[in-house]
Design a protein around this motif. Structure first.
Motif, mmCIF file in Angstrom:
data_model
loop_
_atom_site.group_PDB
_atom_site.id
_atom_site.type_symbol
_atom_site.label_atom_id
_atom_site.label_comp_id
_atom_site.label_asym_id
_atom_site.label_seq_id
_atom_site.Cartn_x
_atom_site.Cartn_y
_atom_site.Cartn_z
ATOM 1 N N SER A 97 -20.683 -21.422 28.134
ATOM 2 C CA SER A 97 -19.840 -20.978 29.248
ATOM 3 C C SER A 97 -19.308 -19.578 28.923
ATOM 4 N N GLU A 98 -18.873 -18.912 29.997
ATOM 5 C CA GLU A 98 -18.617 -17.483 29.894
ATOM 6 C C GLU A 98 -17.564 -17.160 28.822
ATOM 7 N N GLY A 99 -17.882 -16.234 27.943
ATOM 8 C CA GLY A 99 -16.911 -15.755 26.968
ATOM 9 C C GLY A 99 -16.767 -16.636 25.737
ATOM 10 N N THR A 100 -17.441 -17.783 25.694
ATOM 11 C CA THR A 100 -17.218 -18.696 24.572
ATOM 12 C C THR A 100 -17.812 -18.166 23.270
ATOM 13 N N GLU A 101 -18.973 -17.519 23.390
ATOM 14 C CA GLU A 101 -19.616 -16.956 22.199
ATOM 15 C C GLU A 101 -18.687 -15.942 21.526
ATOM 16 N N LYS A 102 -18.074 -15.113 22.366
ATOM 17 C CA LYS A 102 -17.164 -14.083 21.849
ATOM 18 C C LYS A 102 -15.952 -14.743 21.187
ATOM 19 N N LEU A 103 -15.498 -15.792 21.837
ATOM 20 C CA LEU A 103 -14.341 -16.520 21.322
ATOM 21 C C LEU A 103 -14.665 -17.127 19.959
ATOM 22 N N TYR A 104 -15.875 -17.655 19.843
ATOM 23 C CA TYR A 104 -16.331 -18.265 18.590
ATOM 24 C C TYR A 104 -16.354 -17.231 17.470
ATOM 25 N N ARG A 105 -16.900 -16.041 17.785
ATOM 26 C CA ARG A 105 -16.955 -14.980 16.768
ATOM 27 C C ARG A 105 -15.559 -14.564 16.344
ATOM 28 N N GLU A 106 -14.691 -14.438 17.355
ATOM 29 C CA GLU A 106 -13.319 -14.025 17.056
ATOM 30 C C GLU A 106 -12.666 -15.039 16.131
ATOM 31 N N ALA A 107 -12.904 -16.332 16.436
ATOM 32 C CA ALA A 107 -12.318 -17.387 15.609
ATOM 33 C C ALA A 107 -12.827 -17.287 14.177
ATOM 34 N N ARG A 108 -14.115 -17.038 14.014
ATOM 35 C CA ARG A 108 -14.666 -16.912 12.659
ATOM 36 C C ARG A 108 -14.082 -15.708 11.942
ATOM 37 N N ASP A 109 -13.963 -14.584 12.689
ATOM 38 C CA ASP A 109 -13.397 -13.380 12.069
ATOM 39 C C ASP A 109 -11.963 -13.599 11.623
ATOM 40 N N ARG A 110 -11.277 -14.469 12.354
ATOM 41 C CA ARG A 110 -9.867 -14.687 12.016
ATOM 42 C C ARG A 110 -9.699 -15.754 10.947
ATOM 43 N N GLY A 111 -10.788 -16.278 10.447
ATOM 44 C CA GLY A 111 -10.689 -17.190 9.313
ATOM 45 C C GLY A 111 -10.765 -18.666 9.655
ATOM 46 N N VAL A 112 -11.143 -18.985 10.900
ATOM 47 C CA VAL A 112 -11.348 -20.397 11.234
ATOM 48 C C VAL A 112 -12.660 -20.837 10.592
ATOM 49 N N VAL A 113 -12.649 -21.972 9.895
ATOM 50 C CA VAL A 113 -13.849 -22.428 9.196
ATOM 51 C C VAL A 113 -14.562 -23.473 10.047
ATOM 52 N N PHE A 114 -15.860 -23.253 10.296
ATOM 53 C CA PHE A 114 -16.643 -24.220 11.067
ATOM 54 C C PHE A 114 -17.530 -25.011 10.126
ATOM 55 N N LEU A 115 -17.475 -26.317 10.215
ATOM 56 C CA LEU A 115 -18.321 -27.158 9.372
ATOM 57 C C LEU A 115 -19.246 -27.958 10.274
#
Lengths: 547, 130
Positions: free
Chosen positions: A333-351
């Motif tokens: 959905s629109e903008g989610t990819e960007k949101l995901y990258r932002e979250a990773r850049d801010r230190g959110v860890v995805f497992l």
């Protein structure tokens, strides 16, 4: 008046070389009721249209057969041309000699073309003109649901000068807007948006609002829906031209999927939002927060979006460590990819896990165990808080409403999300539209697209000429009808009702504006009382006759 | 009844199968030329009468072609057509015509290959019987 046919043959710029046009002319020109056979190279171009027009007027024919390309391409054009000449456009029959004859076979296909044209001629002989007329339409619109979608639809309609009535089940407008923490990519907060929209609605003279109210009954058809609105003990009836449903959705944690016990340290997104809105009230700042998404439901765009958004909000307001446990993150959905990258850049860890994690909540902490696919190892994590996966579901009352409307829901229980022909917001019943969460458009962007689409359709319907119909194209013969109700039961568009003709007899009446011309009723009527002009039994069988 | 010409009548829903047939032409997918397409607004318009009359007029096979189930523009049209085809099959068997000569097929508007294949299959079936 005796039938006088005009036959036009088009060789598509001379490209249909495997059909012998002069032979067809020689063969069919002998038929008694054919006034002329004209061979043209390009009927669809301007000079072709001019040639048709002058020939029809000169020879004064009353049926027109055109053998050319597929009617899917050219029918509308030629119908408009006939109307322009003052002829009834239903007196046209088209033989498809290009796509389904010349192009589909190798070698000489003159015989097949001849037969296809004969079929069209046979049908044309039986065609009757159908009049055009405008059906009176009530200019008011009902909007069911006063959340974002409902409010926005009303405001948009009001800008076009259309009066609307909003019926909201809760005591205030706003719906999910009141519960959201923020919008991604929008500076406006949901609270500000809610406040400005409610203010605009209050000031708007075109919008009437019923809160703590619900729709109790829907009768009638497009242009004249009779709606009973129940508000507390009181009931009122009102008439509307069209209805927009914006009943929204609800979210629910699915504890059975993980054997979770929500409460304590395992919370919903909603509870997290409440915490984030007032972080000072927390007894202790959570050090680590985990999110679980995309394990129980394929359609997990909304939970993913809100988990990402809330993960960032946690980073902003609490500064905790954040882990997101997922199988596959849906970022379409629109903008989610960007949101995901932002979250990773801010230190959110995805497992990333293949299987559902095992979750234990004890001693004020939550333990998550699973096998990480990327590390290839068993991972054990301790969190202070675990935000469980939520599933978006249709709101309560959807079933009752859909049976009241006689409109089907899709496999998830949402309205009309799966039928390609009705895409995007229309329903099987004309004049009834679904927007936003109730049809599974869960994010703001998709809901806004829905609203624009529905408002456009409603505006078109209520504008002058919007309710122009072919009068009695499908008609039940009141002499033959035995009021057996078969047609009423099978009509997928709710376009047939019984009406009284005299003190003793009731007969079926087909409402032209609600009817979508499918002919299911005509095929099923045991008394063969229903005639579908253009596709009547006689006309279809006349085509069969030509083989 | 004349069986020599072995015509096949295909009642095609204008929303899907008719478009598939058009597309087959556009892609120059060849199929036997003894099929005659009758355009109808919805497969639900086809009644048992139409199917039986087609056989009476000498058709060797009848195909009723509608939308995919669950994707009918008129919601239930294709399902009603399926029921009627089944009913017509039984009637045909009673008068000694192989019920396989009538068939309901579901299409999406882009399924040109499938259209050609279905016509071929029906032609084969009729050949086998002769």
């Amino acid at each position: 008046m005796p039938v006088k046919l005009g036959l036009f043959l088009c060789d598509c710029g001379g490209s249909l070389k495997n059909i012998d046009f002069p032979k067809i002319r020689g063969n069919l020109g002998k038929l008694e009721d054919i006034a002329f056979v004209e061979i043209s190279h390009n009927l669809c171009l301007e000079e072709g249209e001019k040639a048709i027009a002058s020939r029809i007027l000169r020879e004064n024919v009353n049926r027109v057969v055109i053998a050319a390309c597929s009617p899917a391409l050219c029918e509308d054009k030629f119908m408009r041309l006939l109307e322009g000449l003052g002829l009834n456009s239903d007196l046209l029959s088209i033989a498809n000699i290009r796509e389904q004859c010349s192009w589909a076979h190798k070698g000489d296909v003159t015989e097949k073309a001849l037969e296809i044209i004969r079929m069209a001629i046979n049908k044309a002989r039986l065609l009757q003109g159908v009049e055009r007329g405008e059906v009176p339409v009530n200019k008011e619109v009902l909007v069911v649901g006063g959340g974002f979608s409902g409010m926005k639809s009303s405001l948009e309609l009001s800008r076009l000068g259309i009066r609307t009535t909003i019926v909201e089940r809760e005591s205030t407008l706003g719906g999910k807007l009141k519960e959201l923490e923020g919008f991604y990519g929008l500076r406006t907060s949901p609270n500000e948006m809610f406040a400005s929209m409610t203010r605009m609605i209050e000031e708007d003279k075109n919008i009437e609002v019923f809160t703590s109210a619900e729709v109790a009954r829907v009768q009638g058809e497009v242009g004249d829906f009779a709606i009973r609105i129940r508000s507390g003990e009181k009931e009122s009836s009102q008439s509307f031209g069209a209805i927009i449903f914006a009943t929204g959705y609800r979210t629910e944690i699915l504890p059975q999927d993980f054997e979770l016990k929500p409460g304590g340290n395992i919370i919903s997104q909603q509870r997290l939002v409440e915490m984030l809105q007032a972080p000072e009230k927390l007894a202790r700042r959570p050090e680590t927060i985990g999110f679980v998404v995309d394990f129980s439901d394929e359609n997990s765009r909304l939970p993913t979006l809100s988990a990402l958004k809330n993960a960032l909000a946690v980073k902003d307001k609490l500064g905790s460590e954040v882990y997101v446990f997922c199988k596959n993150l849906k970022v379409d959905s629109e903008g989610t990819e960007k949101l995901y990258r932002e979250a990773r850049d801010r230190g959110v860890v995805f497992l990333k896990f293949e299987e559902k994690p095992r979750i234990y909540g004890e001693d004020g902490r939550v333990t998550i165990e699973a096998r990480d696919v990327l590390l290839g190892e068993e991972v054990t994590l301790l969190c202070d808080l675990l935000v469980a996966e939520e599933k978006a579901l249709p709101p309560e009352g959807t079933k009752a409403l859909s049976s009241m409307l006689n409109i089907e829901t899709d496999s998830q229980g949402f309205y009309q999300d799966e039928n390609v022909h009705l895409y995007p917001v229309a329903s099987g019943r004309k004049g009834v539209f679904f927007v936003g969460g109730c049809r599974g458009s869960l994010d703001l962007g998709r809901a806004s697209t829905d609203i624009a689409s529905a408002v456009g359709s409603v505006h078109e319907l209520l504008s002058p000429g919007g309710a122009m119909v072919e009068v009695e194209k499908v008609k039940a013969d009141s002499q033959k009808c035995r009021a057996c109700l078969t047609c009423i039961r099978v009509c997928p568009h709710e376009a047939i009702r019984l009406v009284r003709v005299d003190s003793e007899r009731w007969v079926a009446k087909i409402y032209d504006l609600a009817c979508d011309r499918c002919g299911i009723c005509a095929a099923i009527c045991p008394a063969t009382a229903i005639k579908f002009e253009g596709y009547s039994d006689e006309q279809i069988l006349a085509e069969v006759e030509a083989i | 009844m004349t069986r020599e010409n072995k015509k096949i009548i295909a009642f095609c829903c204008a929303e899907s199968a008719y478009r598939a047939a058009d597309r087959a032409g556009r892609l120059r997918i060849r199929y036997p030329d003894n099929v005659r397409v009758i355009r109808i607004p919805c497969a639900g318009r086809v009644s048992v009468l139409h199917i039986l009359k087609a056989f009476e007029k000498g058709a060797a096979g009848v195909l009723v072609m509608g939308c995919q189930e669950g994707a009918c523009r008129h919601l239930t049209g294709n399902i009603r057509a399926k029921e009627r085809v089944k009913y017509a099959k039984d009637l045909l068997k009673e008068v000694g015509i192989n019920g396989q000569r009538v068939k309901m097929v579901n299409f999406g508007p882009d399924m040109a290959q499938k259209f050609a294949r279905e016509i071929e299959e029906m032609v084969e079936k009729i050949k086998e019987e002769k």
